[in-house]
Design an enzyme around this catalytic site. Structure first.
Site, mmCIF file in Angstrom:
data_model
loop_
_atom_site.group_PDB
_atom_site.id
_atom_site.type_symbol
_atom_site.label_atom_id
_atom_site.label_comp_id
_atom_site.label_asym_id
_atom_site.label_seq_id
_atom_site.Cartn_x
_atom_site.Cartn_y
_atom_site.Cartn_z
ATOM 1 N N ARG A 1 -63.391 -31.281 -6.809
ATOM 2 C CA ARG A 1 -64.436 -30.487 -7.472
ATOM 3 C C ARG A 1 -64.825 -31.140 -8.792
ATOM 4 O O ARG A 1 -65.928 -30.988 -9.281
ATOM 5 C CB ARG A 1 -64.012 -29.032 -7.635
ATOM 6 C CG ARG A 1 -62.980 -28.808 -8.659
ATOM 7 C CD ARG A 1 -62.443 -27.417 -8.698
ATOM 8 N NE ARG A 1 -61.449 -27.389 -9.748
ATOM 9 C CZ ARG A 1 -61.518 -26.653 -10.840
ATOM 10 N NH1 ARG A 1 -62.520 -25.828 -11.012
ATOM 11 N NH2 ARG A 1 -60.590 -26.705 -11.759
ATOM 12 N N GLU B 1 -59.845 -15.168 -10.014
ATOM 13 C CA GLU B 1 -60.181 -15.978 -11.190
ATOM 14 C C GLU B 1 -60.982 -15.200 -12.229
ATOM 15 O O GLU B 1 -60.775 -15.364 -13.425
ATOM 16 C CB GLU B 1 -60.910 -17.255 -10.767
ATOM 17 C CG GLU B 1 -60.054 -18.180 -9.895
ATOM 18 C CD GLU B 1 -58.731 -18.589 -10.545
ATOM 19 O OE1 GLU B 1 -58.568 -18.392 -11.759
ATOM 20 O OE2 GLU B 1 -57.856 -19.089 -9.814
ATOM 21 N N GLU C 1 -53.150 -24.930 -4.395
ATOM 22 C CA GLU C 1 -54.360 -24.121 -4.278
ATOM 23 C C GLU C 1 -55.597 -25.023 -4.252
ATOM 24 O O GLU C 1 -55.666 -25.967 -5.045
ATOM 25 C CB GLU C 1 -54.480 -23.140 -5.445
ATOM 26 C CG GLU C 1 -55.583 -22.121 -5.189
ATOM 27 C CD GLU C 1 -55.763 -21.133 -6.333
ATOM 28 O OE1 GLU C 1 -55.249 -21.380 -7.434
ATOM 29 O OE2 GLU C 1 -56.451 -20.126 -6.099
ATOM 30 N N HIS D 1 -54.060 -16.650 -19.140
ATOM 31 C CA HIS D 1 -54.768 -16.617 -17.856
ATOM 32 C C HIS D 1 -53.778 -16.709 -16.694
ATOM 33 O O HIS D 1 -53.783 -15.886 -15.780
ATOM 34 C CB HIS D 1 -55.761 -17.784 -17.826
ATOM 35 C CG HIS D 1 -56.501 -17.937 -16.542
ATOM 36 N ND1 HIS D 1 -57.822 -17.572 -16.393
ATOM 37 C CD2 HIS D 1 -56.124 -18.430 -15.342
ATOM 38 C CE1 HIS D 1 -58.210 -17.831 -15.166
ATOM 39 N NE2 HIS D 1 -57.194 -18.359 -14.502
ATOM 40 N N GLU D 2 -52.911 -17.704 -16.756
ATOM 41 C CA GLU D 2 -51.994 -17.917 -15.626
ATOM 42 C C GLU D 2 -51.029 -16.739 -15.481
ATOM 43 O O GLU D 2 -50.707 -16.339 -14.360
ATOM 44 C CB GLU D 2 -51.218 -19.226 -15.789
ATOM 45 C CG GLU D 2 -52.079 -20.478 -15.932
ATOM 46 C CD GLU D 2 -53.180 -20.609 -14.891
ATOM 47 O OE1 GLU D 2 -53.021 -20.100 -13.768
ATOM 48 O OE2 GLU D 2 -54.234 -21.214 -15.218
ATOM 49 N N GLY E 1 -56.358 -27.348 -15.173
ATOM 50 C CA GLY E 1 -55.812 -27.018 -16.487
ATOM 51 C C GLY E 1 -54.409 -26.461 -16.338
ATOM 52 O O GLY E 1 -53.528 -26.734 -17.145
ATOM 53 N N ALA E 2 -54.225 -25.657 -15.288
ATOM 54 C CA ALA E 2 -52.936 -25.022 -15.044
ATOM 55 C C ALA E 2 -52.967 -24.341 -13.678
ATOM 56 O O ALA E 2 -54.037 -24.181 -13.097
ATOM 57 C CB ALA E 2 -52.650 -23.979 -16.119
ATOM 58 N N MET E 3 -51.792 -23.948 -13.187
ATOM 59 C CA MET E 3 -51.750 -23.284 -11.880
ATOM 60 C C MET E 3 -50.646 -22.234 -11.861
ATOM 61 O O MET E 3 -49.520 -22.484 -12.290
ATOM 62 C CB MET E 3 -51.531 -24.356 -10.798
ATOM 63 C CG MET E 3 -51.339 -23.809 -9.403
ATOM 64 S SD MET E 3 -52.839 -22.971 -8.791
ATOM 65 C CE MET E 3 -52.100 -21.761 -7.720
ATOM 66 N N GLU E 4 -51.021 -21.083 -11.317
ATOM 67 C CA GLU E 4 -50.189 -19.881 -11.463
ATOM 68 C C GLU E 4 -49.090 -19.727 -10.428
ATOM 69 O O GLU E 4 -48.812 -18.597 -9.996
ATOM 70 C CB GLU E 4 -51.116 -18.665 -11.399
ATOM 71 C CG GLU E 4 -51.755 -18.385 -10.009
ATOM 72 C CD GLU E 4 -53.123 -19.020 -9.811
ATOM 73 O OE1 GLU E 4 -53.421 -20.030 -10.489
ATOM 74 O OE2 GLU E 4 -53.891 -18.498 -8.981
HETATM 75 N N1 BES Z 1 -55.806 -20.929 -9.999
HETATM 76 C C1 BES Z 1 -56.325 -21.830 -10.961
HETATM 77 C C2 BES Z 1 -55.994 -23.275 -10.669
HETATM 78 C C3 BES Z 1 -56.971 -23.937 -9.751
HETATM 79 C C4 BES Z 1 -58.164 -24.409 -10.257
HETATM 80 C C5 BES Z 1 -56.708 -24.084 -8.419
HETATM 81 C C6 BES Z 1 -59.066 -25.005 -9.406
HETATM 82 C C7 BES Z 1 -57.616 -24.674 -7.582
HETATM 83 C C8 BES Z 1 -58.803 -25.157 -8.078
HETATM 84 C C9 BES Z 1 -55.781 -21.507 -12.349
HETATM 85 O O1 BES Z 1 -55.431 -20.187 -12.528
HETATM 86 C C10 BES Z 1 -56.908 -21.759 -13.294
HETATM 87 O O2 BES Z 1 -57.847 -21.038 -13.244
HETATM 88 N N2 BES Z 1 -56.825 -22.797 -14.117
HETATM 89 C C11 BES Z 1 -57.901 -23.175 -14.987
HETATM 90 C C12 BES Z 1 -57.525 -23.019 -16.414
HETATM 91 C C13 BES Z 1 -57.725 -21.613 -16.904
HETATM 92 C C14 BES Z 1 -57.331 -21.454 -18.337
HETATM 93 C C15 BES Z 1 -59.139 -21.141 -16.761
HETATM 94 C C16 BES Z 1 -58.245 -24.619 -14.698
HETATM 95 O O3 BES Z 1 -57.421 -25.291 -14.102
HETATM 96 O O4 BES Z 1 -59.311 -25.059 -15.067
HETATM 97 ZN ZN ZN Z 2 -56.966 -18.882 -12.612
#
Ligand code: BES
Ligand code: ZN
Length: 885
Positions: free
Chosen positions: A814, A338, A140, A315-316, A279-282
């Site tokens: 980013r 998000e 993603e 969250h995930e 932080g993580a990915m769903e």
């Molecule tokens: N879908 C995002 C991962 C993501 C973040 C993909 C940035 C592409 C760009 C995932 O669900 C997410 O939001 N992860 C957060 C952590 C969450 C606890 C807010 C992150 O990675 O910061």
């Molecule tokens: Zn997310």
């Protein structure tokens, strides 16, 4: 010049639709390369003589196109890599009629020097010290195209039949979204095994996931619905997934009930990855996490760590419905994914850990920060137009996440939780396995909303940037509300007609009063209405608007009414909730800092703080005082400010604060930690001395490590005042530390030293991935830049080594994009502004940092004006306090 279609438009044409990917990926862990083959079944809906897919950094060979039913082959006369749009185009000799076709491609790529796409990660085996290699993926938003040629836009949902090649020995396993259905040993060659997975449900490319690793797992636990939940981590860490396993199962069970929709896959895996960019990915069925976001070892994990793990997992898992089952049509509606997952994560954690009061913590964890950001004239609306990949990654920002979550929370409060849940569930059912837009959600919620025009009301919050300042004026028993846009600098001008709603909002106003503390009154102020009035019950003294801070706005009372609030707080602060108190503190400081009210009022409000037993209002006060410290520390007013803060803190500093015991309630434990941290940050002598003593005791006398709750504070306070030898010792401890959260705490501490040359050395050492993983490097720079001694060092490094940073992390990063506003956060002079402007002029390509640059510039200008207009005001206010106390 006539442009080809693939040159004209960066979006894929909609008349070639992928239905199924038959994909084999073969990672070569040792050499860091991969090869693959994909056969895509495509449905062509109008005659075509070319087919466009996405592909980046792939060498593609042997394209082959045939008709699915007749098997007729079509001659491909050209292959074009149009890198500007990240396209791979095959040009056909003759046009093909509408129908179903199979497109086969072979491809090759690299797994090295990246932590996005399909990549290699490594870790040291704790038992034998060997370096172990794994392959893993993160796609993603636009990186699936780096792993296989595909139609890499979220609306092209297709089914996937995946096969992964793994080494046959050494305990290697292969994981993907679906469950394993077969294995072919010694294929494609001896020593390797092809692992076959079941066909997936229709899903977007960015959700696909491929992992080849030798991780351990814990015994799977069955969810109520019957599918197994399994956790994986590298050797030595699987036991630290126990907390996540329990939380994961209970949370997925809770969501199945909440959404009233089953989880549609046959299994759910949660895995900790040693190098992870987010932080993580769903990924559907195979959620990947950074280690610090998911591992819990009671010996090193603090309650703040544990809370972050809980938020992340919750969250995930929310994304399994919001995002995976129903996906946004295009990235302009990213916030649907998000913002919603962020909103729901609080429900998930509230369900699992009700004593944590996360509904109140949401204020300090999401809402207050984004209110600050969104007060810039250069902010942006929640829903925005995006097309370029750099811009797409850039919108994974606080506006999509935190503002998104906050306006959804406001909406839930407007229509009631049950109506809200029902509307959301119908929306998910209606769009299951499909894509949706913001309006689709509003339509479903409107059915439940008892006549509220959701689309219009919510449009005012999602389709224009910023938020209102609600002014409330009392005349006798009558209150009149009006609104204006809130800006972090009230003297900045803007054009109202640039927004379709003229920077006015449809506001659901709620309030409690001294005569009805527990009854919430409400009324509406619409964007096209100049004002609204209500009556108070006779005898009302104070009133508090924006109950629990459910509304995304700030409130300005008249000075007299602020005084009544101050009196209420001083005499009986529990007349209003902890959330209300946190809200009052946040509003009063921001109104003062932006020039809407005087700072004296903010200093008056904060006087009640010694009585405050809830940690959330304490966090707000602590954040605000630390911000003031950053501004004042290089001015003569600092001394008076410090004295003012010490006067508030000293009476509550006691031995019992340091005694953080398991029998304390969560709320009490957190309060103690916040107060102690503030004491150290504000250089309260008794606090600093004790923390330093503990630090030296631990470091020099090899005494036991302190409670994880206060470890961070002890490390940072201790190291801030240390010398080279102590720094070196902590560096060695950092290098040998195995537990990711503890390692992060030690790394953070290393950035606090005041010796410039040690900070420079730290940056140089950190460039080596064996010392600091790539995933942590930018964060490390940001933390060093918070240290006043480190700030100029990082600023120089950032400018000198800009090309190094871009080469290593790419302009599409980013995290790199966000580094700039961190470095420049405290810049407050014309010279610094000029430095930034000349850097921008010399390096016009900002990539995913375009918004970061605008934020940085606006902030510096605000800082310059802040210093010019508030220093004297603050000094006078501190003097007044000194005389009165
Ligand atoms: N879908 C995002 C991962 C993501 C973040 C993909 C940035 C592409 C760009 C995932 O669900 C997410 O939001 N992860 C957060 C952590 C969450 C606890 C807010 C992150 O990675 O910061
Ligand atoms: Zn997310």
């Amino acid at each position: 010049m006539v442009l080809n279609m693939w040159e004209e438009d960066s979006r894929l044409p909609t008349d070639v639709i992928p239905e199924h990917y038959d994909l084999l990926l073969n990672p070569d862990l040792k050499n860091g390369t991969f090869s693959g083959r994909v056969e895509i079944t495509i449905n062509v809906t109008s005659a075509k003589n070319f087919i466009i897919l996405h592909a980046v950094d792939l060498k593609i060979e042997r394209p082959y196109l045939k008709n699915s039913s007749s098997s007729e082959e079509y001659k491909i006369i050209d292959e074009i890599l149009y890198s500007k749009n990240e396209f791979y185009v095959i040009v056909l000799e003759k046009s093909i009629p509408p129908g179903t076709y199979n497109l086969e491609l072979w491809f090759y790529g690299s797994l090295l020097n990246k932590i996005i796409g399909f990549y290699r990660s490594s870790y040291k085996d704790v038992v034998n010290g060997e370096i172990r290699l794994i392959a893993t993926s993160k796609f993603e938003p636009t990186y699936a195209r780096q792993a296989f040629p595909c139609f890499d836009e979220p609306c092209f949902k297709a089914e996937f039949t995946i096969q992964l090649v793994k080494p046959s020995g050494n305990n290697y396993i292969a994981l993907s979204n679906m469950n394993q259905v077969g294995e072919v040993v010694d294929q494609p060659q001896p020593g390797l095994t092809i692992v076959q997975f079941a066909k997936s449900v229709p899903m977007s490319t960015y959700l696909a996931c491929f992992i080849v690793c030798d991780f351990d797992k814990l015994e799977p636990v069955k969810s109520k619905q019957g599918f197994p939940v399994t956790v994986y981590a590298r050797s030595g860490q699987a036991n630290n997934m126990q907390y996540t396993l329990d939380l994961g199962v209970k949370t997925i069970d809770y969501y199945i009930d909440y959404f009233a929709i089953d989880y549609p896959l046959p299994k759910l895996d949660l895995i900790a990855i040693p190098d992870f960019v987010s932080g993580a990915m769903e990924h559907w069925g195979l959620v990947t996490f950074r280690e610090t976001s998911v591992l819990v070892n009671e010996a090193v994990t603090s309650s703040v760590n544990k809370k972050y793990v809980s938020y992340t997992v919750a969250h995930e898992l929310a994304h399994m419905w919001f995002g995976n089952l129903v996906t946004m049509k295009w990235w302009n509606d990213l916030w649907l994914n998000e913002g919603f997952a962020t909103f729901i994560e609080y429900k998930g954690v509230e369900n699992y850990q009700p004593e944590w009061d996360v509904n109140v913590q949401q204020l300090t964890d999401d809402i207050h920060d984004v209110l600050n950001l969104d007060a810039a004239v250069g902010s942006h609306p929640i829903v925005q137009t995006v097309s370029h990949p750099d811009h797409i990654t850039e919108i994974f920002d606080a506006i999509s996440y935190s503002k998104g979550a906050t306006v959804i929370r406001m909406l839930e409060n407007m229509i009631g939780p049950e109506a809200f849940r029902h509307g959301v569930s119908s929306y998910l059912k209606q769009f299951a396995y499909k894509n949706a837009e913001t309006e689709d959600l509003w339509k479903q919620l409107e059915v439940e909303a008892n006549g509220i025009n959701i689309s219009q009301v919510m449009g005012t919050w999602t389709r224009q940037m910023g938020y209102p300042l609600v002014n409330v004026v009392r005349s006798g028993d009558n209150l009149t509300f009006t609104q204006q846009r809130f800006l972090s600098d009230s003297s900045v001008t803007f054009k109202e007609d640039e927004s379709i709603f003229g920077y006015k909002w449809d506001i659901h106003l709620t309030y409690v009063t001294s005569t009805s503390e527990s009854k919430v009154n409400d009324c509406w102020l619409y964007h096209d209405q100049p004002s609204v009035s209500v009556n108070l019950a006779p005898g009302t003294t104070w009133f508090k608007v924006n109950h629990h801070q459910f509304g995304y706005f700030r409130v300005r009372y008249a000075p007299d009414d602020w005084q009544k609030i101050v009196n209420m707080l001083l005499t009986n602060h529990e007349s209003v909730s902890a959330a209300d108190r946190a809200n009052l503190l946040d509003d009063v400081f921001n109104l003062a800092s932006s020039g809407y009210i005087s700072y004296k009022l903010a200093l008056d409000v904060i006087q009640y703080l010694p009585k405050e037993h809830h940690f959330v209002p304490w966090i707000v006060a602590s954040v605000k005082l630390k911000t003031l410290k950053r501004f004042l520390i290089s001015t003569p007013v600092y001394m008076k400010f410090r004295k003012f803060v010490h006067k508030i803190l000293e009476p509550i500093m006691s031995d019992s604060l340091w005694d953080i015991s398991a029998s304390d309630s969560y709320i009490e434990r957190r309060r103690k930690i916040v107060v102690l941290e503030l004491g150290c940050a504000m250089h309260l002598p008794s606090c600093v001395a004790r923390a330093k003593h503990m630090f030296n005791d631990w470091l020099l006398n090899n005494s036991v490590k302190r409670d994880p709750e206060i470890r961070n504070m002890i490390y940072t306070t201790g190291l801030a005042d240390s010398d080279e030898s102590k720094w070196e010792r902590v560096w060695q401890l950092y290098l040998s530390e195995e537990e990711p959260q503890e390692k992060a705490k030690l790394r953070n501490a290393l950035t606090k030293i005041k010796e410039p040359w040690l900070l420079k050395r730290l940056i140089e050492l950190a460039k080596d991935e064996n010392n600091v993983r790539s995933q942590d490097f930018i964060q490390l720079l940001a933390t060093i830049s918070e240290n006043p001694v480190g700030n100029p060092i990082v600023w120089d490094f950032y400018r000198d080594q800009w090309s190094y940073l871009v080469k290593r992390f790419t302009l599409n990063s980013r995290l790199l994009g966000r580094l700039l506003p961190c470095i420049t956060a405290d810049f407050g002079s014309q010279i610094k502004l000029t430095e930034l402007k000349s850097f921008v002029a010399a390096n016009p390509e900002a990539g995913a940092g375009a918004a970061g640059r605008c934020i940085a510039l606006e902030l510096i200008e605000n800082n310059i004006r802040w210093l010019a207009s508030h220093l004297l005001e603050l000094e006078t206010a501190f003097n007044e306090y000194e005389m009165n106390l």
